[in-house]
Design an enzyme around this catalytic site. Structure first.
Site, PDB file in Angstrom:
ATOM      1  N   MET A 202       0.896  -1.144   0.057  1.00  0.00           N
ATOM      2  CA  MET A 202      -0.093   0.050   0.146  1.00  0.00           C
ATOM      3  C   MET A 202       0.770   1.243  -0.051  1.00  0.00           C
ATOM      4  O   MET A 202       0.598   2.290   0.150  1.00  0.00           O
ATOM      5  CB  MET A 202      -0.839   0.028   1.352  1.00  0.00           C
ATOM      6  CG  MET A 202      -1.963  -1.033   1.003  1.00  0.00           C
ATOM      7  SD  MET A 202      -3.390  -0.719   2.140  1.00  0.00           S
ATOM      8  CE  MET A 202      -2.684  -0.621   3.695  1.00  0.00           C
TER       9      MET A 202
ATOM     10  N   HIS B 295       9.180  -3.588   3.275  1.00  0.00           N
ATOM     11  CA  HIS B 295       8.615  -3.790   1.969  1.00  0.00           C
ATOM     12  C   HIS B 295       9.812  -4.376   1.062  1.00  0.00           C
ATOM     13  O   HIS B 295       9.570  -5.137   0.213  1.00  0.00           O
ATOM     14  CB  HIS B 295       7.956  -2.331   1.340  1.00  0.00           C
ATOM     15  CG  HIS B 295       6.626  -2.039   2.039  1.00  0.00           C
ATOM     16  ND1 HIS B 295       6.639  -1.099   3.015  1.00  0.00           N
ATOM     17  CD2 HIS B 295       5.529  -2.630   2.312  1.00  0.00           C
ATOM     18  CE1 HIS B 295       5.474  -0.616   3.419  1.00  0.00           C
ATOM     19  NE2 HIS B 295       4.837  -1.713   3.302  1.00  0.00           N
TER      20      HIS B 295
ATOM     21  N   LYS C 118       4.836 -10.113   9.269  1.00  0.00           N
ATOM     22  CA  LYS C 118       4.446  -8.977  10.039  1.00  0.00           C
ATOM     23  C   LYS C 118       2.916  -8.979  10.284  1.00  0.00           C
ATOM     24  O   LYS C 118       2.245  -8.752  11.221  1.00  0.00           O
ATOM     25  CB  LYS C 118       4.847  -7.664   9.515  1.00  0.00           C
ATOM     26  CG  LYS C 118       4.132  -6.242   9.714  1.00  0.00           C
ATOM     27  CD  LYS C 118       4.458  -6.020  11.180  1.00  0.00           C
ATOM     28  CE  LYS C 118       3.864  -4.656  11.757  1.00  0.00           C
ATOM     29  NZ  LYS C 118       2.557  -4.310  11.253  1.00  0.00           N
TER      30      LYS C 118
ATOM     31  N   SER D 132       6.491  -0.535  10.023  1.00  0.00           N
ATOM     32  CA  SER D 132       5.141  -0.349   9.771  1.00  0.00           C
ATOM     33  C   SER D 132       4.793   1.174   9.115  1.00  0.00           C
ATOM     34  O   SER D 132       5.425   2.188   9.763  1.00  0.00           O
ATOM     35  CB  SER D 132       4.048  -0.653  10.759  1.00  0.00           C
ATOM     36  OG  SER D 132       2.824  -0.029  10.429  1.00  0.00           O
TER      37      SER D 132
HETATM   38  P1  AMP Z   1       1.465  -2.838   3.443  1.00  0.00           P
HETATM   39  O1  AMP Z   1       1.778  -1.883   2.580  1.00  0.00           O
HETATM   40  O2  AMP Z   1       1.438  -2.702   5.013  1.00  0.00           O
HETATM   41  O3  AMP Z   1      -0.096  -3.562   2.928  1.00  0.00           O
HETATM   42  O4  AMP Z   1       2.124  -4.161   3.450  1.00  0.00           O
HETATM   43  C1  AMP Z   1       2.759  -4.777   2.188  1.00  0.00           C
HETATM   44  C2  AMP Z   1       3.267  -6.089   2.483  1.00  0.00           C
HETATM   45  O5  AMP Z   1       4.768  -5.636   3.250  1.00  0.00           O
HETATM   46  C3  AMP Z   1       2.671  -6.888   3.168  1.00  0.00           C
HETATM   47  O6  AMP Z   1       2.986  -8.369   2.668  1.00  0.00           O
HETATM   48  C4  AMP Z   1       3.393  -7.032   4.750  1.00  0.00           C
HETATM   49  O7  AMP Z   1       3.273  -7.907   5.618  1.00  0.00           O
HETATM   50  C5  AMP Z   1       4.695  -6.558   4.213  1.00  0.00           C
HETATM   51  N1  AMP Z   1       5.273  -5.849   5.378  1.00  0.00           N
HETATM   52  C6  AMP Z   1       5.115  -4.799   5.925  1.00  0.00           C
HETATM   53  N2  AMP Z   1       5.809  -4.344   7.181  1.00  0.00           N
HETATM   54  C7  AMP Z   1       6.685  -5.375   7.254  1.00  0.00           C
HETATM   55  C8  AMP Z   1       7.901  -5.751   8.069  1.00  0.00           C
HETATM   56  N3  AMP Z   1       8.130  -5.004   8.828  1.00  0.00           N
HETATM   57  N4  AMP Z   1       8.614  -6.754   7.918  1.00  0.00           N
HETATM   58  C9  AMP Z   1       8.500  -7.437   6.792  1.00  0.00           C
HETATM   59  N5  AMP Z   1       7.261  -7.467   5.852  1.00  0.00           N
HETATM   60  C10 AMP Z   1       6.451  -6.277   6.053  1.00  0.00           C
END
Ligand code: AMP
Length: 282
Positions: free
Chosen positions: A33, A40, A152, A188
């Site tokens: 996102m 990421h 995560k 995050s």
């Molecule tokens: P998001 O942008 O928050 O939807 O996350 C996109 C992807 O990145 C998802 O698969 C999350 O699980 C992964 N992700 C987010 N934060 C982390 C982190 N700290 N370590 C590893 N993967 C992450």
């Protein structure tokens, strides 16, 4: 050709993927996102390590946000994201509009039952249906060999694994370890919401996860009792609410009374306007 191609339509995405897929090169999709951080980018590196051409998507998916959640406030930094993706070795960035993803009414959704009954499921009605549906669409649009997701969001990873398995999707769902700040806080995009004081308080999340995992590991302690004590400690540390702090089976995500096999400790807390989640293996 520039190292990173930015595409915004399904047709351009399919063209960009087709140009890069050869007999020797597979495609790895990294759905995000945006507001990218090293968590990421570790997924992009995971794709490179496995020999995939990394393709990232950046889409703040409205259907996975509840009416009182942070859709409007969600951080956006497209230019910064593209620069980070390019530096990490990503080759294609798919950044569609809402209209491109959802042109007209959508009568089809993906619902994964069972693993969504626990943890975040009851607190975020409709969330995992929104996630499963958008990830299904992204997988159909890019047709990657592998999809990369972070531990995560462990429940999300389990939901997507079930979806891919149950629907015979020709894609391997790869789970990648959580990347943390040096002091232990899981990275995050939502950490940007935290004030400096809240950022300090937030450290207690990882500490309590470790304490719970250590206490239940030998299978003797009651998970519920240990978790209740840790939840109390979080409230004392200054969190406004502990939505859940639970020891669950690593696959079904059902709460455990005692640990006898692969398990996970998972937590969701509220701190000011921020909702934080984290989890670790027992
Ligand atoms: P998001 O942008 O928050 O939807 O996350 C996109 C992807 O990145 C998802 O698969 C999350 O699980 C992964 N992700 C987010 N934060 C982390 C982190 N700290 N370590 C590893 N993967 C992450």
């Amino acid at each position: 050709m520039k190292a990173l191609s930015v595409v915004r339509s399904v047709a351009d995405l399919r063209r960009a993927v087709a140009e890069r897929r050869t007999a020797a090169r597979t495609i790895g999709l990294v759905p995000t996102m945006g507001a990218l951080h090293d968590g990421h980018l570790s997924l992009v590196r995971g794709a490179l390590d496995r020999g995939d051409v990394p393709v990232a998507s950046i889409f703040v998916n409205p259907t996975q946000f509840g009416p009182n959640e942070d859709l409007g406030a969600y951080p956006r930094d497209e230019a910064g994201d593209f620069a980070k993706l390019e530096a990490a070795g990503c080759r294609v960035a798919y950044a569609p509009t809402v209209e491109e993803m959802y042109p007209g009414p959508q009568l089809t959704t993906v619902t994964v039952t069972g693993v969504t009954d626990h943890l975040c499921g009851p607190f975020r009605p409709g969330h995992f249906q929104g996630v499963a549906t958008v990830v299904c669409k992204l997988l159909m649009m890019a047709m990657p060999d592998r999809g990369y997701f972070g531990e995560k969001d462990y429940q999300q990873l389990q939901v997507l694994r079930r979806m891919a398995r149950d629907l015979n999707m020709p894609v391997e769902i790869v789970g990648m370890p959580t990347i943390r700040e040096p002091d232990g806080l899981a990275m995050s995009s939502r950490n940007r919401y935290l004030s400096p004081a809240e950022r300090q308080t937030a450290l207690a999340v990882y500490r309590q996860l470790i304490a719970v995992a250590d206490a239940v590991r030998d299978g003797k302690a009651s998970c519920a009792q240990v978790a209740e004590k840790a939840a109390k400690a979080l409230l004392e540390a200054g969190f406004d609410k502990v939505e859940y702090l639970t020891v669950v089976d690593a696959e079904s995500l059902a709460p455990l009374e005692h640990v006898h096999g692969p398990a996970r400790v998972a937590v969701a807390v509220r701190l000011g306007r921020t909702r934080l989640i984290d989890n670790i293996a027992v």
